[in-house]
Design a protein around this motif. Structure first.
Motif, PDB file in Angstrom:
ATOM      1  N   ALA A 129     -21.751  18.692  -9.705  1.00 27.62           N
ATOM      2  CA  ALA A 129     -20.310  18.544  -9.946  1.00 27.62           C
ATOM      3  C   ALA A 129     -20.046  17.263 -10.731  1.00 27.62           C
ATOM      4  O   ALA A 129     -20.612  16.212 -10.426  1.00 27.62           O
ATOM      5  CB  ALA A 129     -19.564  18.515  -8.619  1.00 27.62           C
ATOM      6  N   GLU A 188     -23.974  18.519  -5.482  1.00 25.80           N
ATOM      7  CA  GLU A 188     -23.327  19.805  -5.219  1.00 25.80           C
ATOM      8  C   GLU A 188     -23.091  20.426  -6.588  1.00 25.80           C
ATOM      9  O   GLU A 188     -22.543  19.764  -7.474  1.00 25.80           O
ATOM     10  CB  GLU A 188     -22.003  19.608  -4.482  1.00 25.80           C
ATOM     11  N   ILE A 222     -17.867  22.042  -8.390  1.00 24.78           N
ATOM     12  CA  ILE A 222     -16.889  21.065  -7.916  1.00 24.78           C
ATOM     13  C   ILE A 222     -16.025  21.608  -6.769  1.00 24.78           C
ATOM     14  O   ILE A 222     -15.689  20.879  -5.847  1.00 24.78           O
ATOM     15  CB  ILE A 222     -16.021  20.521  -9.083  1.00 24.78           C
ATOM     16  N   PHE A 223     -15.689  22.888  -6.802  1.00 25.14           N
ATOM     17  CA  PHE A 223     -14.838  23.447  -5.750  1.00 25.14           C
ATOM     18  C   PHE A 223     -15.608  23.799  -4.479  1.00 25.14           C
ATOM     19  O   PHE A 223     -15.021  24.249  -3.503  1.00 25.14           O
ATOM     20  CB  PHE A 223     -14.033  24.632  -6.278  1.00 25.14           C
ATOM     21  N   THR A 228     -14.803  14.576  -0.175  1.00 25.44           N
ATOM     22  CA  THR A 228     -15.561  14.237  -1.383  1.00 25.44           C
ATOM     23  C   THR A 228     -14.772  14.619  -2.630  1.00 25.44           C
ATOM     24  O   THR A 228     -14.695  13.849  -3.590  1.00 25.44           O
ATOM     25  CB  THR A 228     -16.940  14.914  -1.378  1.00 25.44           C
ATOM     26  N   TYR A 229     -14.154  15.787  -2.618  1.00 25.81           N
ATOM     27  CA  TYR A 229     -13.357  16.245  -3.755  1.00 25.81           C
ATOM     28  C   TYR A 229     -12.216  15.268  -4.052  1.00 25.81           C
ATOM     29  O   TYR A 229     -12.032  14.834  -5.193  1.00 25.81           O
ATOM     30  CB  TYR A 229     -12.811  17.650  -3.474  1.00 25.81           C
ATOM     31  N   HIS A 264     -11.812  12.454  -7.312  1.00 31.99           N
ATOM     32  CA  HIS A 264     -10.654  12.359  -8.202  1.00 31.99           C
ATOM     33  C   HIS A 264      -9.999  10.983  -8.130  1.00 31.99           C
ATOM     34  O   HIS A 264      -9.566  10.453  -9.171  1.00 31.99           O
ATOM     35  CB  HIS A 264      -9.671  13.490  -7.914  1.00 31.99           C
ATOM     36  N   LEU A 321     -17.302  21.231  -3.135  1.00 30.72           N
ATOM     37  CA  LEU A 321     -17.305  19.928  -2.463  1.00 30.72           C
ATOM     38  C   LEU A 321     -16.405  19.984  -1.235  1.00 30.72           C
ATOM     39  O   LEU A 321     -15.367  20.664  -1.247  1.00 30.72           O
ATOM     40  CB  LEU A 321     -16.774  18.835  -3.405  1.00 30.72           C
ATOM     41  N   ASP A 322     -16.782  19.261  -0.192  1.00 31.53           N
ATOM     42  CA  ASP A 322     -15.882  19.174   0.955  1.00 31.53           C
ATOM     43  C   ASP A 322     -14.626  18.420   0.507  1.00 31.53           C
ATOM     44  O   ASP A 322     -14.638  17.696  -0.489  1.00 31.53           O
ATOM     45  CB  ASP A 322     -16.566  18.480   2.143  1.00 31.53           C
ATOM     46  N   ASP A 323     -13.539  18.591   1.233  1.00 25.50           N
ATOM     47  CA  ASP A 323     -12.250  18.039   0.812  1.00 25.50           C
ATOM     48  C   ASP A 323     -12.284  16.526   0.619  1.00 25.50           C
ATOM     49  O   ASP A 323     -11.725  16.010  -0.352  1.00 25.50           O
ATOM     50  CB  ASP A 323     -11.147  18.406   1.808  1.00 25.50           C
TER      51      ASP A 323
END
Length: 130
Positions: free
Chosen positions: A92, A46, A49-50, A56-57, A61, A52-54
């Motif tokens: 990302a 992807e 970074i923003f 994955t995000y 992290h 990314l689905d929640d």
């Protein structure tokens, strides 16, 4: 066209991996700011970074946190800095940079050019701490 990082995930390009699970990969930057500079990526490509689905995000992290803990154990530093820039490669990624002073995470400073053996040794230290 697959990004450079997707080619690393696929094993088409070698990397000095420090941590990996089914969804994420962490490997040394080959032109680091300081020893122990690591890139953390989702295996799913992807660009931003923003986007990314929640799940994955948040997973990215959480994985980066585990890697940062290992970096701090393996590389003498006061902190592990975090940067998300994302302009240089359309995949990302999070930069984790061991820091002893503010300038250690200054991306405009000259990069280091460690040998393959130096990168291998650094990766092994971080892997052992992971």
């Amino acid at each position: 066209m697959a990004s450079l990082f997707s080619k690393i995930v696929a094993g088409e390009i070698p990397a000095h991996k420090v941590a990996e699970d089914e969804s994420f990969l962490a490997f040394l930057d080959i032109n680091p700011l300081v020893e122990g500079h690591v890139l953390v990526i989702p295996k799913k490509e992807e660009d931003y970074i923003f986007d990314l689905d929640d799940d994955t995000y948040l997973g990215l992290h959480a994985f980066a946190k585990r890697v940062a803990v290992a970096i701090r154990k393996a590389i003498p530093c006061k902190r592990v800095g975090v940067a998300v820039i994302g302009l240089e490669i359309p995949h990302a990624h999070i930069h984790l940079v061991p820091m002893n002073q503010m300038d250690d995470i200054n991306f405009s400073r000259p990069k280091l050019h460690p040998s393959g053996e130096e990168l291998r040794e650094t990766a092994e230290k971080i892997r052992a701490a992971f």
